[in-house]
Motif scaffolding. Structure first.
Motif, PDB file in Angstrom:
ATOM      1  N   SER A  45      27.516  49.197   3.115  1.00 54.34           N
ATOM      2  CA  SER A  45      28.885  48.729   2.896  1.00 54.34           C
ATOM      3  C   SER A  45      29.178  48.554   1.412  1.00 54.34           C
ATOM      4  O   SER A  45      30.262  48.919   0.934  1.00 54.34           O
ATOM      5  CB  SER A  45      29.113  47.408   3.628  1.00 54.34           C
ATOM      6  OG  SER A  45      28.949  47.576   5.016  1.00 54.34           O
ATOM      7  N   GLN A  46      28.217  48.000   0.684  1.00 55.89           N
ATOM      8  CA  GLN A  46      28.417  47.810  -0.756  1.00 55.89           C
ATOM      9  C   GLN A  46      28.562  49.145  -1.470  1.00 55.89           C
ATOM     10  O   GLN A  46      29.411  49.286  -2.353  1.00 55.89           O
ATOM     11  CB  GLN A  46      27.260  47.000  -1.341  1.00 55.89           C
ATOM     12  CG  GLN A  46      27.297  45.547  -0.942  1.00 55.89           C
ATOM     13  CD  GLN A  46      26.080  44.760  -1.409  1.00 55.89           C
ATOM     14  OE1 GLN A  46      25.002  45.301  -1.589  1.00 55.89           O
ATOM     15  NE2 GLN A  46      26.275  43.458  -1.589  1.00 55.89           N
ATOM     16  N   LEU A  98      22.947  47.369   6.588  1.00 56.52           N
ATOM     17  CA  LEU A  98      24.394  47.541   6.743  1.00 56.52           C
ATOM     18  C   LEU A  98      25.146  46.994   5.531  1.00 56.52           C
ATOM     19  O   LEU A  98      26.134  47.577   5.093  1.00 56.52           O
ATOM     20  CB  LEU A  98      24.868  46.880   8.032  1.00 56.52           C
ATOM     21  CG  LEU A  98      24.327  47.511   9.318  1.00 56.52           C
ATOM     22  CD1 LEU A  98      24.706  46.672  10.528  1.00 56.52           C
ATOM     23  CD2 LEU A  98      24.796  48.949   9.476  1.00 56.52           C
ATOM     24  N   LYS A  99      24.635  45.904   4.977  1.00 57.71           N
ATOM     25  CA  LYS A  99      25.262  45.343   3.771  1.00 57.71           C
ATOM     26  C   LYS A  99      25.147  46.328   2.609  1.00 57.71           C
ATOM     27  O   LYS A  99      26.122  46.558   1.887  1.00 57.71           O
ATOM     28  CB  LYS A  99      24.614  44.009   3.409  1.00 57.71           C
ATOM     29  CG  LYS A  99      25.237  43.356   2.194  1.00 57.71           C
ATOM     30  CD  LYS A  99      24.620  41.993   1.910  1.00 57.71           C
ATOM     31  CE  LYS A  99      25.295  41.337   0.726  1.00 57.71           C
ATOM     32  NZ  LYS A  99      24.775  39.978   0.491  1.00 57.71           N
ATOM     33  N   TRP A 114      39.023  51.601   3.451  1.00 60.34           N
ATOM     34  CA  TRP A 114      38.163  51.492   4.630  1.00 60.34           C
ATOM     35  C   TRP A 114      38.716  50.362   5.486  1.00 60.34           C
ATOM     36  O   TRP A 114      38.919  49.250   5.005  1.00 60.34           O
ATOM     37  CB  TRP A 114      36.752  51.194   4.166  1.00 60.34           C
ATOM     38  CG  TRP A 114      35.733  50.939   5.225  1.00 60.34           C
ATOM     39  CD1 TRP A 114      35.735  51.386   6.525  1.00 60.34           C
ATOM     40  CD2 TRP A 114      34.531  50.203   5.078  1.00 60.34           C
ATOM     41  NE1 TRP A 114      34.609  50.972   7.171  1.00 60.34           N
ATOM     42  CE2 TRP A 114      33.849  50.242   6.293  1.00 60.34           C
ATOM     43  CE3 TRP A 114      33.962  49.515   4.016  1.00 60.34           C
ATOM     44  CZ2 TRP A 114      32.625  49.609   6.493  1.00 60.34           C
ATOM     45  CZ3 TRP A 114      32.751  48.891   4.208  1.00 60.34           C
ATOM     46  CH2 TRP A 114      32.094  48.943   5.430  1.00 60.34           C
ATOM     47  N   HIS A 168      37.511  49.631   9.081  1.00 54.38           N
ATOM     48  CA  HIS A 168      36.323  49.093   9.736  1.00 54.38           C
ATOM     49  C   HIS A 168      35.502  50.232  10.314  1.00 54.38           C
ATOM     50  O   HIS A 168      35.948  51.380  10.315  1.00 54.38           O
ATOM     51  CB  HIS A 168      36.652  48.060  10.819  1.00 54.38           C
ATOM     52  CG  HIS A 168      37.478  48.600  11.945  1.00 54.38           C
ATOM     53  ND1 HIS A 168      38.839  48.472  11.991  1.00 54.38           N
ATOM     54  CD2 HIS A 168      37.136  49.289  13.061  1.00 54.38           C
ATOM     55  CE1 HIS A 168      39.294  49.052  13.091  1.00 54.38           C
ATOM     56  NE2 HIS A 168      38.280  49.557  13.749  1.00 54.38           N
ATOM     57  N   SER A 169      34.306  49.894  10.811  1.00 56.68           N
ATOM     58  CA  SER A 169      33.419  50.902  11.390  1.00 56.68           C
ATOM     59  C   SER A 169      32.737  50.353  12.635  1.00 56.68           C
ATOM     60  O   SER A 169      32.576  49.141  12.780  1.00 56.68           O
ATOM     61  CB  SER A 169      32.342  51.324  10.384  1.00 56.68           C
ATOM     62  OG  SER A 169      32.917  51.912   9.249  1.00 56.68           O
ATOM     63  N   SER A 180      29.651  51.978  -0.158  1.00 55.93           N
ATOM     64  CA  SER A 180      30.947  52.528   0.213  1.00 55.93           C
ATOM     65  C   SER A 180      32.071  51.855  -0.573  1.00 55.93           C
ATOM     66  O   SER A 180      32.952  52.527  -1.110  1.00 55.93           O
ATOM     67  CB  SER A 180      31.175  52.355   1.716  1.00 55.93           C
ATOM     68  OG  SER A 180      32.434  52.848   2.083  1.00 55.93           O
ATOM     69  N   CYS A 181      32.034  50.542  -0.658  1.00 53.55           N
ATOM     70  CA  CYS A 181      33.083  49.813  -1.375  1.00 53.55           C
ATOM     71  C   CYS A 181      33.077  50.142  -2.861  1.00 53.55           C
ATOM     72  O   CYS A 181      34.139  50.221  -3.487  1.00 53.55           O
ATOM     73  CB  CYS A 181      32.923  48.306  -1.152  1.00 53.55           C
ATOM     74  SG  CYS A 181      33.368  47.784   0.520  1.00 53.55           S
ATOM     75  N   CYS A 237      33.922  55.497  11.577  1.00 51.24           N
ATOM     76  CA  CYS A 237      34.688  54.738  10.594  1.00 51.24           C
ATOM     77  C   CYS A 237      36.178  55.030  10.715  1.00 51.24           C
ATOM     78  O   CYS A 237      36.570  56.166  10.956  1.00 51.24           O
ATOM     79  CB  CYS A 237      34.234  55.109   9.181  1.00 51.24           C
ATOM     80  SG  CYS A 237      32.477  54.876   8.890  1.00 51.24           S
TER      81      CYS A 237
END
Length: 90
Positions: free
Chosen positions: A25-26, A21-22, A41, A43-44, A28-29, A53
């Protein structure tokens, strides 16, 4: 800025580790950082086989571009027009 709900079908998402998940997330960011301030973004939610999302974006095209650049599925994108909860009934 309009809000969008994105449904991403990802088999086994509920079994992802915190490290998985990290990493997602990284990624996506990183993509969001390259796109500028017109998409954010919020949250999801992770379920068995999907990730839902919430994004704020100037338009749906930016949400689709984020999915394309990040290699994320965006099986359904719906604009959010309101939020209700138990307090709405009062």
């Amino acid at each position: 800025m309009p809000k969008f709900l994105i449904e991403r079908h990802i088999p086994g998402a509920g079994k992802f580790t915190p490290a998985d998940l990290k990493a997602i997330s990284q990624k996506s960011c990183g993509v969001l950082g390259s796109m500028g301030p017109e998409i954010q973004w919020v949250h999801s939610y992770v379920t068995d086989d999907r990730i839902y999302c919430i994004y704020q974006a100037a338009n749906e095209a930016l949400v689709r571009k984020h999915a394309e650049l990040g290699g994320f599925p965006a099986d359904r994108i719906d604009r959010v027009y309101g939020v209700i909860d138990p307090a709405t009934a009062e």
